[in-house]
Design an enzyme around this catalytic site. Structure first.
Site, PDB file in Angstrom:
ATOM      1  N   LYS A 123     -50.972  42.251 -67.750  1.00  0.00           N
ATOM      2  CA  LYS A 123     -50.929  42.798 -66.463  1.00  0.00           C
ATOM      3  C   LYS A 123     -52.458  43.002 -66.244  1.00  0.00           C
ATOM      4  O   LYS A 123     -53.048  43.654 -67.096  1.00  0.00           O
ATOM      5  CB  LYS A 123     -50.149  44.148 -66.283  1.00  0.00           C
ATOM      6  N   GLU A 148     -36.349  37.089 -71.251  1.00  0.00           N
ATOM      7  CA  GLU A 148     -36.113  38.622 -71.438  1.00  0.00           C
ATOM      8  C   GLU A 148     -35.391  39.316 -70.093  1.00  0.00           C
ATOM      9  O   GLU A 148     -34.900  38.440 -69.259  1.00  0.00           O
ATOM     10  CB  GLU A 148     -37.184  39.521 -71.361  1.00  0.00           C
TER      11      GLU A 148
END
Length: 805
Positions: A197, A55
């Site tokens: 996360k 990415e």
């Protein structure tokens, strides 16, 4: 953490019941005005090579410039070193690109923080691509969701990233749920991340993924039983993973089955942050609670919530989150590459079971696939049979033309990429950080020479030493994949480390500074060299025609290699490597000669090395060191010079004709001539000025009676001393075929090594030195314009070699 280890068994694929069109459900998109797949990625996919998607949001919205460029280069290098092809995905000027070039990566990364550089998910792609037609050109970093979609359209199955988005705390009222999760539910791409996360709601994230039909598993990473789903900065979250997998082979098997069953949802494989970089869960929990409290107090929500919390985590952890973030991203990309490689193996096995072999690429079935297994103890005991075409064999005395002894290393190249505001546009500044494009390749002087020989279709054996570490194992895999022999590679246990070389180049790609750690070679002794290599059948039963040793060995070890080469009547060649190491040859000569009565064994015709290839700086270092060792005052040295009848006034005028006045003013041909009694052929590399050939001709050399060569013979045996063996002095400057403009130079690393490898090929095939330099210069030019340490374009010169041109 051991990141690559020994093999574990792969699933056996039977022919019965398999469909040939297992990818029929995949939507592949051809290149068009909105979507472009790079030539490299397209070729890799067509050839069934392992490809890993990367990415770009971490570059545009995660790390500042130029740190993001360094990270991008590092991650692409991790993919390449581990046998894969990187496909970095982003948007440039409103065009979705799968596989960014270095220039495109720099352009995208340098646009971080600008108004027209966006963070792009699935919903945004048509917007930024469509508005290009209305004259608005956007750049953008793709999120996990955006990257997955574009990777799937290109046909890429594996994606390595940092941390997944998820369900935010309080999502039952805010409905703040990352698009990454819904993308995993509808796009058949496997994402390898360090969980999600840690400030997200991990239990609800896993529940949502289950609802979306996403298979979730966590790598055991050496742990027993059911393990926790990781929490990004921490290895444990307190929430058990739905399933546990042991290694990359199991991961690849799951992906293979997923696509064979045409299940149109993704897979999430969680890879815990490396242990040495992890932040304890208890510490992280308190930091996250405070970061969330401050986010709520400031009103940070929606797309602003995650950046705000990450910034606070960095502050509250006193910067500890940054190295943890870098370490986990690199670890995930490495693991993704190995998974992609193992998947390619399974797909190739299926093709083979169906009787449909790959038309181009057969993945190497590495014995080093698992990332947490016992390390190798010995190369010969673990090296598998070759899986690709080539000359690789076991150490059985098989004959090769050339043996190359020296450094096999990880090369790190740092090319200065000045900012528009940089005061110096050519050279990096000292004592500070400089923006650069950083790449990693497999290198080392001996490796590069051997690779050049291999590309030119001559048989070669590389003799070197590596550590039982990631770099060493990756090096073996790459050698095997290329079809090169690996039976000359010795593996030493920890704490020995595989050699590394770091080059800092200026904006013109000229070397500014280099640092090398080749200490692993210096652990070798003449005794260990004798026992490991010199008594092997490959150097006794079927001796090579040529033995090349580089200066990374100690003087004693260098002497052992070269004297053995003379003992088996091989052409012996010395590559000086650097100004500091070049002098090791003369130290070895002086020590040996002192033992053999007043330097007699060192001087022509009793020399231990036939040819050396210094550059101008290394030549000067050799000359200076010979003077320090008092080698220019021995009676045997004077005897060689006396035989040539060189006048006391020197050869300044004739040298100016056969070289150039500038070179004579610099003293280069004079220095070379003084060294010839110890090294009878010196091929000095002068960069854009060409190549200086300085030789002592034997009494029977055909050049002495060749009218075409007469102008290059500046002296002949004048006193009738035939016992000294000198027939004449040959000096000639070979100008380059063409001089590269600065913008044409991609990398200078490996250029000199390529030159020597090509020259050696010409010599073992019966050519003269002066005839082989043209081939060597052309080969060096190909590497000069290549990102690799040795250009694969050398394969195109095979006909040139065979034709004797």
């Amino acid at each position: 953490m051991t990141l690559i280890g020994r093999a574990v068994g792969r699933p056996f694929l039977r022919n019965r019941g398999w469909s040939r069109t297992i990818t029929s459900g995949r939507r592949l998109l051809s290149n068009n005005s909105f979507f472009q797949v790079s030539d490299e990625v397209r070729e890799a996919l067509n050839s069934k090579k392992p490809v890993v998607a990367l990415e770009t949001t971490i570059y545009t919205h995660g790390f500042p410039y130029p740190d993001n460029v360094a990270l991008a280069s590092l991650l692409e290098s991790v993919v390449r070193v581990n046998g894969g092809v990187p496909a970095t995905i982003g948007i440039i000027d409103g065009v979705a690109r799968v596989g960014l070039s270095p220039e495109e990566l720099i352009r995208l990364a340098s646009s971080a923080g600008k108004e027209n550089t966006l963070k792009l998910s699935r919903r945004d792609l048509s917007y930024v691509c469509g508005l290009r037609l209305a004259g608005k050109k956007f750049n953008g970093g793709t999120t996990i969701a955006g990257t997955m979609l574009l990777a799937h359209l290109a046909g890429i199955k594996v994606f390595g990233t940092g941390g997944l988005g998820g369900v935010h705390r309080g999502a039952e009222s805010s409905m703040d749920i990352s698009a990454d999760l819904t993308e995993l539910g509808r796009t058949p791409v496997t994402v390898i991340s360090s969980g999600c996360k840690s400030f997200l709601d991990i239990p609800r994230t896993l529940e949502y993924l289950e609802t979306e039909g996403v298979g979730v598993a966590t790598f055991a990473d050496g742990r027993k039983g059911n393990v926790d789903f990781p929490a990004f900065f921490s290895r444990d979250s307190g929430v058990k993973s739905p399933t546990t997998i042991q290694d990359e082979i199991e991961a690849a098997a799951i992906i293979h089955a997923q696509h064979a069953l045409q299940i149109q949802s993704g897979l999430l494989f969680a890879n815990p942050v490396p242990e040495e970089a992890a932040i304890p869960k208890e510490t992280m929990d308190s930091i996250i609670e405070e970061a969330i409290r401050q986010a709520d107090a400031s009103g940070a929500s929606g797309k602003d919530n995650t950046p705000f919390i990450l910034t606070k985590i960095k502050e509250l952890s006193k910067g500890a989150s940054i190295p943890a973030n870098r370490a986990l991203i690199e670890s995930n990309v490495r693991r993704a590459t190995i998974v992609a490689r193992e998947l390619a193996v399974l797909e190739a096995k299926q093709e083979e079971a169906q009787g449909h072999g790959s038309s181009y690429f057969t993945p190497v079935q590495s014995s080093l696939a698992s990332t947490h297994e016992a390390p190798m103890s010995k190369v010969q005991s673990t090296s598998p049979e070759p899986q690709s075409a080539g000359s690789r064999t076991s150490v059985d005395g098989s004959k090769v033309d050339i043996v190359v002894a020296g450094a096999l290393a990880l090369d790190i190249s740092c090319d200065f990429a000045p900012l528009s505001t940089s005061p110096n546009r050519i050279d990096p500044e000292q004592h500070t950080s400089n923006p650069a494009v950083i790449t990693q390749t497999l290198g080392g002087v001996a490796h590069n020479i051997a690779k050049a020989v291999h590309f030119l279709d001559s048989s070669v054996r590389l003799c070197s030493t590596i550590g039982d570490d990631l770099s060493g194992r990756a090096a073996l895999q790459q050698l095997e994949a290329s079809g090169m022999l690996t039976d000359g590679i010795r593996t030493l246990p920890s704490p020995h480390k595989t050699a590394q070389y770091v080059a800092v180049n200026n904006a013109n790609k000229d070397l500014t500074l280099a640092m090398a750690d080749m200490s692993i070679l210096e652990t070798s002794t003449p005794s260990s060299i004798h026992d490991t290599w010199l008594t092997s059948p490959s150097l006794t039963s079927n001796p090579p025609k040529c033995l090349i040793a580089d200066a990374n060995w100690t003087p004693e070890s260098l002497h052992a290699w070269l004297t053995h080469g003379k003992h088996i009547n091989a052409l012996t060649i010395f590559e000086p490597v650097s100004t500091a190491k070049s002098t090791r040859l003369l130290t070895a000569i002086a020590a040996s000669s002192k033992h053999n009565n007043d330097h007699a064994a060192a001087v022509f015709p009793n020399h231990i090395v036939d040819l050396a290839t210094p550059n101008a700086h290394e030549l000067a270092a050799l000359h200076s060191h010979a003077h320090q060792l008092d080698l220019f005052s021995t009676k045997h040295w004077f005897r060689v010079l006396d035989a040539l009848g060189i006048p006391s006034s020197g050869l300044r005028v004739p040298l100016a004709y056969t070289t150039t006045p500038d070179l004579v003013d610099a003293g280069l041909p004079q220095q070379a001539i003084k060294l010839l009694p110890f090294i009878p052929t010196l091929v000095t590399k002068l960069g854009p000025k060409g190549v200086l050939l300085t030789r002592l001709l034997p009494l029977d050399d055909p050049a002495l009676s060749d009218p075409e060569e007469a102008k290059f013979i500046l002296a002949r045996n004048a006193n009738g001393d035939v016992d000294v063996g000198v027939g004449g002095l040959y000096v000639r400057l070979f100008e380059p075929e063409r001089v590269f403009a600065p913008e044409e130079v991609v990398s200078v690393n490996g250029v000199g090594d390529t030159f020597l490898g090509a020259l050696a090929v010409g010599l073992v095939r019966g050519g003269r030195v002066q005839d082989g330099i043209g081939l060597a210069q052309r080969a060096a030019g190909l590497t000069l314009g290549s990102r690799e340490s040795v250009s694969e374009g050398l394969r195109e010169l095979r006909g040139w070699v065979e034709g004797g041109r």
